[in-house]
Design a protein around this motif. Structure first.
Motif, PDB file in Angstrom:
ATOM      1  N   LEU A  27       8.806  -9.168 -40.089  1.00  0.00           N
ATOM      2  CA  LEU A  27       9.648  -9.298 -38.909  1.00  0.00           C
ATOM      3  C   LEU A  27      10.418 -10.616 -38.952  1.00  0.00           C
ATOM      4  N   LEU A  28       9.760 -11.694 -39.332  1.00  0.00           N
ATOM      5  CA  LEU A  28      10.436 -12.981 -39.458  1.00  0.00           C
ATOM      6  C   LEU A  28      11.494 -12.924 -40.551  1.00  0.00           C
ATOM      7  N   GLN A  29      11.170 -12.273 -41.635  1.00  0.00           N
ATOM      8  CA  GLN A  29      12.138 -12.122 -42.730  1.00  0.00           C
ATOM      9  C   GLN A  29      13.359 -11.331 -42.248  1.00  0.00           C
ATOM     10  N   GLN A  30      13.129 -10.264 -41.498  1.00  0.00           N
ATOM     11  CA  GLN A  30      14.241  -9.471 -40.963  1.00  0.00           C
ATOM     12  C   GLN A  30      15.108 -10.311 -40.031  1.00  0.00           C
ATOM     13  N   ALA A  31      14.454 -11.065 -39.143  1.00  0.00           N
ATOM     14  CA  ALA A  31      15.198 -11.914 -38.208  1.00  0.00           C
ATOM     15  C   ALA A  31      16.021 -12.948 -38.967  1.00  0.00           C
ATOM     16  N   ASN A  32      15.421 -13.565 -39.967  1.00  0.00           N
ATOM     17  CA  ASN A  32      16.135 -14.575 -40.757  1.00  0.00           C
ATOM     18  C   ASN A  32      17.313 -13.969 -41.519  1.00  0.00           C
ATOM     19  N   GLU A  33      17.144 -12.762 -42.014  1.00  0.00           N
ATOM     20  CA  GLU A  33      18.237 -12.095 -42.721  1.00  0.00           C
ATOM     21  C   GLU A  33      19.395 -11.798 -41.771  1.00  0.00           C
ATOM     22  N   ALA A  37      23.165 -13.428 -41.900  1.00  0.00           N
ATOM     23  CA  ALA A  37      24.334 -12.549 -41.924  1.00  0.00           C
ATOM     24  C   ALA A  37      25.255 -12.797 -40.725  1.00  0.00           C
ATOM     25  N   GLY A  38      24.881 -13.761 -39.876  1.00  0.00           N
ATOM     26  CA  GLY A  38      25.709 -14.066 -38.708  1.00  0.00           C
ATOM     27  C   GLY A  38      25.505 -13.117 -37.544  1.00  0.00           C
ATOM     28  N   GLN A  39      24.471 -12.306 -37.605  1.00  0.00           N
ATOM     29  CA  GLN A  39      24.182 -11.339 -36.537  1.00  0.00           C
ATOM     30  C   GLN A  39      23.166 -11.939 -35.567  1.00  0.00           C
ATOM     31  N   TYR A  40      23.595 -12.991 -34.878  1.00  0.00           N
ATOM     32  CA  TYR A  40      22.693 -13.778 -34.050  1.00  0.00           C
ATOM     33  C   TYR A  40      22.124 -12.972 -32.873  1.00  0.00           C
ATOM     34  N   ARG A  41      22.965 -12.175 -32.244  1.00  0.00           N
ATOM     35  CA  ARG A  41      22.486 -11.363 -31.104  1.00  0.00           C
ATOM     36  C   ARG A  41      21.415 -10.361 -31.540  1.00  0.00           C
ATOM     37  N   SER A  42      21.525  -9.863 -32.738  1.00  0.00           N
ATOM     38  CA  SER A  42      20.525  -8.921 -33.245  1.00  0.00           C
ATOM     39  C   SER A  42      19.242  -9.629 -33.673  1.00  0.00           C
ATOM     40  N   ILE A  44      17.946 -12.355 -32.219  1.00  0.00           N
ATOM     41  CA  ILE A  44      17.226 -12.899 -31.060  1.00  0.00           C
ATOM     42  C   ILE A  44      16.047 -12.035 -30.641  1.00  0.00           C
ATOM     43  N   PRO A  45      16.209 -10.722 -30.466  1.00  0.00           N
ATOM     44  CA  PRO A  45      15.040  -9.920 -30.043  1.00  0.00           C
ATOM     45  C   PRO A  45      13.900  -9.944 -31.058  1.00  0.00           C
ATOM     46  N   LEU A  46      14.224 -10.047 -32.329  1.00  0.00           N
ATOM     47  CA  LEU A  46      13.167 -10.107 -33.345  1.00  0.00           C
ATOM     48  C   LEU A  46      12.404 -11.423 -33.253  1.00  0.00           C
ATOM     49  N   TYR A  47      13.134 -12.519 -33.092  1.00  0.00           N
ATOM     50  CA  TYR A  47      12.458 -13.811 -32.931  1.00  0.00           C
ATOM     51  C   TYR A  47      11.573 -13.798 -31.683  1.00  0.00           C
ATOM     52  N   ARG A  48      12.068 -13.201 -30.604  1.00  0.00           N
ATOM     53  CA  ARG A  48      11.280 -13.130 -29.360  1.00  0.00           C
ATOM     54  C   ARG A  48      10.027 -12.263 -29.558  1.00  0.00           C
ATOM     55  N   GLU A  49      10.179 -11.185 -30.282  1.00  0.00           N
ATOM     56  CA  GLU A  49       9.022 -10.318 -30.553  1.00  0.00           C
ATOM     57  C   GLU A  49       7.954 -11.074 -31.348  1.00  0.00           C
ATOM     58  N   LEU A  61      12.765 -22.069 -33.770  1.00  0.00           N
ATOM     59  CA  LEU A  61      13.952 -22.670 -34.375  1.00  0.00           C
ATOM     60  C   LEU A  61      15.061 -21.632 -34.541  1.00  0.00           C
ATOM     61  N   GLY A  62      14.690 -20.430 -34.934  1.00  0.00           N
ATOM     62  CA  GLY A  62      15.676 -19.357 -35.053  1.00  0.00           C
ATOM     63  C   GLY A  62      16.354 -19.079 -33.720  1.00  0.00           C
ATOM     64  N   LEU A  63      15.576 -19.042 -32.645  1.00  0.00           N
ATOM     65  CA  LEU A  63      16.153 -18.830 -31.315  1.00  0.00           C
ATOM     66  C   LEU A  63      17.077 -19.983 -30.927  1.00  0.00           C
ATOM     67  N   ALA A  64      16.645 -21.211 -31.202  1.00  0.00           N
ATOM     68  CA  ALA A  64      17.477 -22.366 -30.878  1.00  0.00           C
ATOM     69  C   ALA A  64      18.826 -22.273 -31.587  1.00  0.00           C
ATOM     70  N   GLN A  65      18.785 -21.955 -32.865  1.00  0.00           N
ATOM     71  CA  GLN A  65      20.019 -21.894 -33.646  1.00  0.00           C
ATOM     72  C   GLN A  65      20.898 -20.715 -33.235  1.00  0.00           C
ATOM     73  N   CYS A  66      20.281 -19.573 -32.990  1.00  0.00           N
ATOM     74  CA  CYS A  66      21.066 -18.407 -32.551  1.00  0.00           C
ATOM     75  C   CYS A  66      21.798 -18.715 -31.249  1.00  0.00           C
ATOM     76  N   HIS A  67      21.082 -19.253 -30.277  1.00  0.00           N
ATOM     77  CA  HIS A  67      21.723 -19.540 -28.988  1.00  0.00           C
ATOM     78  C   HIS A  67      22.796 -20.621 -29.117  1.00  0.00           C
ATOM     79  N   ARG A  68      22.562 -21.609 -29.969  1.00  0.00           N
ATOM     80  CA  ARG A  68      23.581 -22.643 -30.185  1.00  0.00           C
ATOM     81  C   ARG A  68      24.843 -22.030 -30.770  1.00  0.00           C
ATOM     82  N   LEU A  69      24.683 -21.188 -31.767  1.00  0.00           N
ATOM     83  CA  LEU A  69      25.841 -20.594 -32.427  1.00  0.00           C
ATOM     84  C   LEU A  69      26.556 -19.565 -31.555  1.00  0.00           C
TER      85      LEU A  69
END
Length: 120
Positions: A27-33, A37-42, A44-49, A61-69
């Motif tokens: 799941l973390l690997q999927q979120a990071n991928e 790929a610049g799909q920050y909105r997609s 976010i739910p994986l990082y939250r899960e 950190l992934g959530l922080a960066q997604c929301h910043r971007l």
């Protein structure tokens, strides 16, 4: 017989735990991928899960960066404030938080983090 059942039970428990750990990693690997790929909105739910199951710093950190971007600076600030205490020597995180605080018109906090960044 009872000893065999107990051994079988323990084996199944270990296998289940290993499978669960692998699922979290996947799941973390999927979120990071998605993030890469610049799909920050997609992403976010994986990082939250991930965070619903495990308190992983990488997911925060992934959530922080997604929301910043995504320019969701209020939410980004929240997540950066959770991450930075665990990575106090990362100047890039301090700079990003300072920029976010500046965008959120929190100038005193931003100044502090800009100065922390400048010390490095």
């Amino acid at each position: 017989m009872i000893m065999r059942l107990f051994t079988l039970f323990l084996l199944l428990c270990f296998l289940a735990a290993d499978t669960q750990a692998q699922a979290k990693k996947d799941l973390l690997q999927q979120a990071n991928e998605l993030f890469e790929a610049g799909q920050y909105r997609s992403a976010i739910p994986l990082y939250r899960e991930i965070l619903m199951k495990d308190n992983k710093l990488d997911a925060k950190l992934g959530l922080a960066q997604c929301h910043r971007l995504l320019k969701d600076y209020e939410e980004a600030e929240y997540w950066y404030e959770l991450v930075i205490p665990h990575r106090p020597n990362d100047p890039e995180l301090k700079l990003q938080l300072a920029q976010i605080e500046q965008s959120n018109e929190k100038y005193d906090e931003a100044r502090k983090h800009f100065l922390d960044y400048a010390k490095v």
